[in-house]
Write an enzyme that holds these catalytic residues in place. Structure first.
Site, PDB file in Angstrom:
ATOM      1  N   ASP A 153      47.199   5.983 -17.043  1.00 39.14           N
ATOM      2  CA  ASP A 153      46.138   6.979 -16.941  1.00 39.14           C
ATOM      3  C   ASP A 153      45.290   6.793 -15.689  1.00 39.14           C
ATOM      4  OD1 ASP A 153      44.917   4.610 -17.793  1.00 39.14           O
ATOM      5  OD2 ASP A 153      44.832   5.275 -19.862  1.00 39.14           O
ATOM      6  N   ASP A 222      39.310   2.565 -31.586  1.00 37.36           N
ATOM      7  CA  ASP A 222      39.654   3.697 -32.466  1.00 37.36           C
ATOM      8  C   ASP A 222      41.167   3.944 -32.488  1.00 37.36           C
ATOM      9  OD1 ASP A 222      40.047   4.720 -29.948  1.00 37.36           O
ATOM     10  OD2 ASP A 222      38.678   6.424 -30.167  1.00 37.36           O
ATOM     11  N   HIS A 224      43.297   4.444 -30.026  1.00 36.98           N
ATOM     12  CA  HIS A 224      43.932   5.309 -29.025  1.00 36.98           C
ATOM     13  C   HIS A 224      44.724   4.474 -28.027  1.00 36.98           C
ATOM     14  CE1 HIS A 224      40.262   4.400 -26.534  1.00 36.98           C
ATOM     15  NE2 HIS A 224      41.159   4.449 -25.563  1.00 36.98           N
ATOM     16  N   GLU A 229      43.315  10.203 -27.414  1.00 35.09           N
ATOM     17  CA  GLU A 229      42.213  10.002 -28.354  1.00 35.09           C
ATOM     18  C   GLU A 229      42.595  10.433 -29.771  1.00 35.09           C
ATOM     19  OE1 GLU A 229      40.039   8.290 -27.034  1.00 35.09           O
ATOM     20  OE2 GLU A 229      38.917   9.206 -25.394  1.00 35.09           O
TER      21      GLU A 229
END
Length: 346
Positions: A153, A222, A224, A229
């Site tokens: 990313d 979380d 991801h 996400e």
């Protein structure tokens, strides 16, 4: 590659017969099940998920002798091997991961017409792994001359030379310390005029390189992976993504705690992009990642915890430290925790 009994977590997913009623109560329950030690089962996305354990030699006999005979029934079988490697601390987890990457590259025997393709993450978790890889390179044990890399990313709108851009991160923490050809280090351009065209071109480059041999990833608290996400499609491809507030808050520490400086969008490979890799290794360390690890391996596949998708990958390794196992069941930790020697460099 031979896996020990305690390192195997076989999941036969999507056992689906075209005739209604053929599940546990029918052919499967009466014929397949007496052959295996059943650990647990549950419904995952409409298909029965059976978690099985057996030695790799027995797996070969079962596959050749039984599963191949099911072809006439038009059954769809997907056999995946998921390993959970638990090390005592972050340093040992980083060393284990680095030696695994090193051995995979060496055993591949890359050359001028045969490049090893490696997917890479950013963040704090892989730093220890990168330091070890640099050490192996400087010791003469490892070369990246015939390695191509694709990063997961990059932020949108952050200048390439910004200290917190992932271009800067990769070059400062890894690439400038090894012998990789800059033309073979691929990182998304968050300042491209046409962001979607940049994403499409990235996917094309991966395909032209022959796909990813080993994709290394990390996760957020979380669950991801990359910037996929919670709620992201599990078949998503490289694309533009709006960051969740939890991710923005977590990244604020890299921008002097000022939320206004944190990018709110990023380019990211998709879950499907990573799933296409021939092998995936996920690094998970620290108590703050413990619940995400629990969701990744002890519960079903869920797009709200995108890392859970890798339960269904043919070859996934989760590498974690003790702190990351705090939310796992005791029996899960005891089952996977055992002698996990750090293999010497090939």
């Amino acid at each position: 590659m031979e896996y020990g009994l305690q390192e195997i977590y076989i999941r036969v997913l999507r056992l689906h017969a075209p005739l209604a009623g053929w599940c546990f109560s029918g052919l499967t329950g009466c014929w397949l099940f007496p052959l295996f030690q059943r650990r647990k089962s549950r419904w995952v996305r409409g298909h029965q998920c059976i978690v099985l354990l057996f030695d790799c030699k027995l797996l070969k006999v079962l596959y050749n002798g039984i599963f191949s005979g099911l072809n006439f029934l038009s059954w769809k079988l997907c056999i995946t091997i998921m390993r959970l490697v638990i090390l005592d601390n972050y340093d040992l987890a980083s060393e284990w991961a680095a030696k695994y990457i090193c051995n995979r590259i060496i055993q591949f025997r890359p050359g001028q017409d045969r490049y090893f393709t490696l997917g890479l993450p950013t963040g704090s978790t892989p730093l220890g792994c990168y330091k070890k890889l640099i050490e192996y390179h400087k010791n003469g044990d490892l070369s990246f001359k015939y390695v191509k890399t694709f990063n997961m990313d990059e932020y949108v709108g952050l200048p390439r030379n910004h200290p917190e851009s992932y271009h800067s991160y990769m070059w400062n923490n890894f690439f400038k310390h090894i012998d990789i050809d800059p033309n073979n280090a691929h990182i998304l351009d968050g300042n491209a005029t046409d962001l979607q065209a940049e994403c499409d071109a990235f996917e094309k480059k991966i395909k032209e390189a022959g796909g990813i041999d080993l994709f290394v990833g990390g996760i957020g608290p979380d669950g991801h992976i990359a910037f996929n996400e919670p709620g992201s499609s599990l078949v998503s491809r490289t694309r533009v993504k709006t960051l969740a507030m939890d991710t923005i808050l977590a990244n604020a520490k890299y921008f002097d705690g000022d939320l206004s400086k944190v990018p709110t969008m990023a380019l990211t490979v998709g879950v499907g992009t990573v799933m296409d890799a021939r092998e995936v290794m996920i690094l998970i360390t620290g108590a703050h990642k413990a619940f995400a690890l629990y969701k990744a391996i002890e519960e079903g596949v869920n797009h709200m915890w995108t890392v859970s998708a890798f339960q269904q990958h043919p070859r996934t390794i989760f590498v974690c430290d003790e702190d990351a196992t705090l939310e796992l069941r005791v029996k899960t930790v005891k089952y996977f925790k055992g002698p996990t020697p750090i293999a010497p460099i090939a």
